[in-house]
Design an enzyme around this catalytic site. Structure first.
Site, PDB file in Angstrom:
ATOM      1  N   ILE A  10      -3.159   4.573 -24.989  1.00  0.00           N
ATOM      2  CA  ILE A  10      -2.480   6.153 -24.987  1.00  0.00           C
ATOM      3  C   ILE A  10      -1.915   6.339 -26.263  1.00  0.00           C
ATOM      4  O   ILE A  10      -1.537   7.360 -26.746  1.00  0.00           O
ATOM      5  CB  ILE A  10      -1.616   6.336 -23.662  1.00  0.00           C
ATOM      6  CG1 ILE A  10      -1.238   7.633 -23.704  1.00  0.00           C
ATOM      7  CG2 ILE A  10      -0.150   5.135 -23.877  1.00  0.00           C
ATOM      8  CD1 ILE A  10      -1.892   8.373 -22.814  1.00  0.00           C
ATOM      9  N   SER A  35       2.328   5.805 -12.444  1.00  0.00           N
ATOM     10  CA  SER A  35       2.749   4.978 -11.508  1.00  0.00           C
ATOM     11  C   SER A  35       2.052   3.784 -10.700  1.00  0.00           C
ATOM     12  O   SER A  35       2.391   3.335  -9.917  1.00  0.00           O
ATOM     13  CB  SER A  35       3.215   6.002 -10.139  1.00  0.00           C
ATOM     14  OG  SER A  35       4.476   6.529 -10.530  1.00  0.00           O
ATOM     15  N   THR A  36       0.879   3.465 -11.567  1.00  0.00           N
ATOM     16  CA  THR A  36      -0.260   2.405 -11.288  1.00  0.00           C
ATOM     17  C   THR A  36       0.112   1.220 -11.632  1.00  0.00           C
ATOM     18  O   THR A  36      -0.443   0.141 -11.170  1.00  0.00           O
ATOM     19  CB  THR A  36      -1.497   2.985 -11.585  1.00  0.00           C
ATOM     20  OG1 THR A  36      -1.636   2.877 -12.842  1.00  0.00           O
ATOM     21  CG2 THR A  36      -1.847   4.226 -10.765  1.00  0.00           C
ATOM     22  N   GLY A  37       1.279   0.957 -12.762  1.00  0.00           N
ATOM     23  CA  GLY A  37       1.530  -0.355 -13.014  1.00  0.00           C
ATOM     24  C   GLY A  37       2.705  -1.105 -12.135  1.00  0.00           C
ATOM     25  O   GLY A  37       2.284  -1.176 -10.845  1.00  0.00           O
ATOM     26  N   VAL A  38       3.762  -1.136 -12.634  1.00  0.00           N
ATOM     27  CA  VAL A  38       4.883  -1.958 -11.944  1.00  0.00           C
ATOM     28  C   VAL A  38       5.404  -0.940 -10.846  1.00  0.00           C
ATOM     29  O   VAL A  38       5.994  -1.458  -9.845  1.00  0.00           O
ATOM     30  CB  VAL A  38       6.175  -2.177 -12.864  1.00  0.00           C
ATOM     31  CG1 VAL A  38       5.606  -3.332 -13.993  1.00  0.00           C
ATOM     32  CG2 VAL A  38       6.770  -1.012 -13.643  1.00  0.00           C
ATOM     33  N   TYR A  39       4.924   0.194 -10.902  1.00  0.00           N
ATOM     34  CA  TYR A  39       5.393   1.217  -9.752  1.00  0.00           C
ATOM     35  C   TYR A  39       4.660   0.892  -8.656  1.00  0.00           C
ATOM     36  O   TYR A  39       4.985   1.240  -7.490  1.00  0.00           O
ATOM     37  CB  TYR A  39       5.688   2.637  -9.994  1.00  0.00           C
ATOM     38  CG  TYR A  39       6.937   2.833 -11.045  1.00  0.00           C
ATOM     39  CD1 TYR A  39       7.801   1.913 -11.662  1.00  0.00           C
ATOM     40  CD2 TYR A  39       7.223   4.370 -11.233  1.00  0.00           C
ATOM     41  CE1 TYR A  39       8.815   2.263 -12.322  1.00  0.00           C
ATOM     42  CE2 TYR A  39       8.140   4.553 -11.970  1.00  0.00           C
ATOM     43  CZ  TYR A  39       9.127   3.549 -12.341  1.00  0.00           C
ATOM     44  OH  TYR A  39      10.221   3.899 -13.198  1.00  0.00           O
ATOM     45  N   ASN A  41      10.859   6.380 -16.999  1.00  0.00           N
ATOM     46  CA  ASN A  41      11.399   6.109 -15.745  1.00  0.00           C
ATOM     47  C   ASN A  41      12.572   7.177 -15.971  1.00  0.00           C
ATOM     48  O   ASN A  41      12.738   7.537 -17.085  1.00  0.00           O
ATOM     49  CB  ASN A  41      12.265   4.427 -15.843  1.00  0.00           C
ATOM     50  CG  ASN A  41      12.789   4.295 -17.007  1.00  0.00           C
ATOM     51  OD1 ASN A  41      13.846   5.001 -17.401  1.00  0.00           O
ATOM     52  ND2 ASN A  41      12.355   3.205 -17.668  1.00  0.00           N
ATOM     53  N   ASP A  45       5.475   2.985 -21.102  1.00  0.00           N
ATOM     54  CA  ASP A  45       6.755   3.528 -21.508  1.00  0.00           C
ATOM     55  C   ASP A  45       7.164   2.699 -22.794  1.00  0.00           C
ATOM     56  O   ASP A  45       7.607   3.280 -23.940  1.00  0.00           O
ATOM     57  CB  ASP A  45       7.776   3.451 -20.261  1.00  0.00           C
ATOM     58  CG  ASP A  45       8.929   4.313 -20.605  1.00  0.00           C
ATOM     59  OD1 ASP A  45       9.490   5.144 -21.682  1.00  0.00           O
ATOM     60  OD2 ASP A  45      10.098   3.938 -20.018  1.00  0.00           O
ATOM     61  N   GLY A 101       5.447  -1.510 -20.048  1.00  0.00           N
ATOM     62  CA  GLY A 101       3.810  -0.824 -19.650  1.00  0.00           C
ATOM     63  C   GLY A 101       4.067   0.218 -20.747  1.00  0.00           C
ATOM     64  O   GLY A 101       4.243   0.105 -21.848  1.00  0.00           O
TER      65      GLY A 101
END
Length: 176
Positions: free
Chosen positions: A13, A123-127, A26, A36, A34
């Site tokens: 990205i 939201s598909t990583g650590v979330y 966040n 962010d 990630g």
């Protein structure tokens, strides 16, 4: 909607040459891991400075909402920081909150009259949001937004970090 190209690519990205990249932020807007962390590291201190100004003005960014800053050293012009939900088994309005991330990011892009935007897999990583469910929400919310809003967007790219997400998005985007 026919004037806007929707596509999925496998890539980074932070390397996208678009008007805006979306950051999976966040609520603090102060960077993290990630996507962010990568956006903040690559984009440099200008992004964090504008995030701090936003925090001082409104106290962060609630889940489902989005804000815009400079892109600093990124090849994009702007970063749209969208706060996705943490997955709690789908029992805490996660689907609506995730759809809201995409809608609010697209609304900001439309207001700024941007022509291109790149989304990560929010939201598909650590979330922990299940990748298949997140992809369905992302594509559905995006298509719905385009059907109901006049926009200058010519291209919307879903930038997938891994092969699994890339395959999921391609399947959804190529459905007739």
């Amino acid at each position: 909607m026919s004037k806007t190209e929707l596509r999925a690519i496998k890539g980074d990205i932070t390397k996208q040459e678009v008007d805006a990249v979306v950051n999976a932020a966040n609520t603090s807007l102060l960077g993290g891991g990630g996507v962010d962390g990568a956006i903040h590291r690559t984009g440099g201190p200008a992004i964090l400075e504008e995030c701090k100004q936003i925090r001082a003005k409104q106290g962060g960014c609630p889940t489902g909402e989005a804000v815009i800053t400079t892109a600093g050293n990124l090849p994009a012009k702007y970063v749209i920081h969208a706060v996705g939900p943490v997955w709690h088994g789908g029992k805490q309005n996660e689907q609506e909150l995730l759809a809201s991330c995409y809608r609010n990011s697209l609304r900001i892009a439309s207001e700024k009259q941007l022509r291109s935007i790149a989304f990560p897999n929010i939201s598909t990583g650590v979330y922990g949001y299940p990748k298949g469910k997140a992809a369905e929400v992302a594509v559905s919310a995006t298509k719905d937004f385009l059907q109901h809003h006049d926009t200058n967007l010519q291209s919307i790219t879903f930038v997938c970090f891994d092969e699994e997400n890339y395959e999921l998005y391609n399947q959804l985007l190529n459905k007739v």
